[in-house]
Write a protein that holds these residues in place. Structure first.
Motif, PDB file in Angstrom:
ATOM      1  N   ASP A   1      -4.435  -1.065  -8.002  1.00 32.80           N
ATOM      2  CA  ASP A   1      -5.797  -0.906  -7.442  1.00 32.80           C
ATOM      3  C   ASP A   1      -5.768   0.812  -7.248  1.00 32.80           C
ATOM      4  OD1 ASP A   1      -7.996  -0.072  -6.208  1.00 32.80           O
ATOM      5  OD2 ASP A   1      -8.177  -2.260  -5.574  1.00 32.80           O
TER       6      ASP A   1
ATOM      7  N   THR B   1      -8.267   2.675  -6.732  1.00 35.08           N
ATOM      8  CA  THR B   1      -9.428   2.946  -5.706  1.00 35.08           C
ATOM      9  C   THR B   1      -8.654   2.950  -4.129  1.00 35.08           C
ATOM     10  OG1 THR B   1     -10.952   2.108  -6.823  1.00 35.08           O
ATOM     11  CG2 THR B   1     -11.550   2.522  -4.654  1.00 35.08           C
ATOM     12  N   ASP B   2      -7.918   2.095  -4.133  1.00 34.97           N
ATOM     13  CA  ASP B   2      -7.344   1.809  -2.356  1.00 34.97           C
ATOM     14  C   ASP B   2      -5.833   2.024  -2.611  1.00 34.97           C
ATOM     15  OD1 ASP B   2      -9.713   1.197  -1.395  1.00 34.97           O
ATOM     16  OD2 ASP B   2      -9.676  -0.897  -2.138  1.00 34.97           O
TER      17      ASP B   2
ATOM     18  N   GLY C   1       0.869  -1.107  -0.099  1.00 34.65           N
ATOM     19  CA  GLY C   1      -0.008  -0.060   0.098  1.00 34.65           C
ATOM     20  C   GLY C   1       0.675   1.416  -0.058  1.00 34.65           C
TER      21      GLY C   1
ATOM     22  N   TYR D   1      -3.084   0.644  -3.842  1.00 37.38           N
ATOM     23  CA  TYR D   1      -1.979  -0.274  -3.518  1.00 37.38           C
ATOM     24  C   TYR D   1      -1.736  -1.444  -4.828  1.00 37.38           C
ATOM     25  CZ  TYR D   1      -6.258  -3.623  -2.798  1.00 37.38           C
ATOM     26  OH  TYR D   1      -7.252  -4.284  -2.894  1.00 37.38           O
TER      27      TYR D   1
END
Length: 186
Positions: free
Chosen positions: A139, A141-142, A110, A144
């Protein structure tokens, strides 16, 4: 299968005359049907390939845990010791076995520096070109990066062994390339 047995029993029950031989046969059919249905549900798995996967894990001597976090399949987790990375204590691989496939996911990394998306995607593309079997994915959105590989379920095709090998390969690739992935963090 269990529904078929109950339909047969209802149709037989509608007939009025039963000889002792028929009653005994009916009883034996009921007992066999019960054992068959109970055996199919005894392992507690949602997916047909899960028993093959756990058998392969057991044969390989792996310690794994089953997580109860999904209604669409069975989720297992294996922790591997890193061989080359000094930045990791363990490499946790998650396996999600569904009805038609299994997905092997490596640990996520992350807090990725996404200030230059072109450089980030070029670094991931270079990394993905250098490895086989698995893909590293960002990803958005998050924020990571994780690794993923999907294995189709084929009955009688050593599905469990394939999943076990891909889980090992995922841990190995993450171990070998962790420093490159960690360099993408903020």
């Amino acid at each position: 299968n269990c529904q078929n047995f109950s339909a047969i029993l209802l149709s037989i029950n509608e007939r009025k005359c039963f000889s002792l031989k028929r009653k005994i046969t009916l009883f034996l059919v009921l007992v066999c049907a019960f054992w068959s249905c109970a055996g199919a549900l005894a392992d507690g798995f949602l997916s047909p390939g899960s028993s093959e996967v756990t058998a392969a894990f057991d044969a390989a001597g792996l310690k794994y845990s089953q997580l109860d976090i999904s209604n669409s399949g069975d989720v297992f987790r294996i922790s591997y010791a890193p061989a080359t990375s000094t930045q990791l204590d363990s490499i946790v691989v998650t396996i999600h076995v569904m009805e038609s496939s299994a997905t092997v996911l490596g640990p996520s990394i992350g807090d990725i520096d996404a200030s230059d998306m072109l450089s980030l995607y070029q670094a991931l593309e270079s990394l993905n070109d250098s490895v086989s079997f698995i893909r590293f994915i960002y990803d958005t959105t998050d924020n990571y990066i994780y690794s993923s590989v999907e294995i189709p379920y084929l009955e009688n095709a050593d599905f469990g062994e394939m999943v076990e090998r891909y889980a090992y390969i995922t841990a190995l690739v993450v171990d070998q390339h962790y420093s490159e992935l960690a360099a993408l963090k903020k």
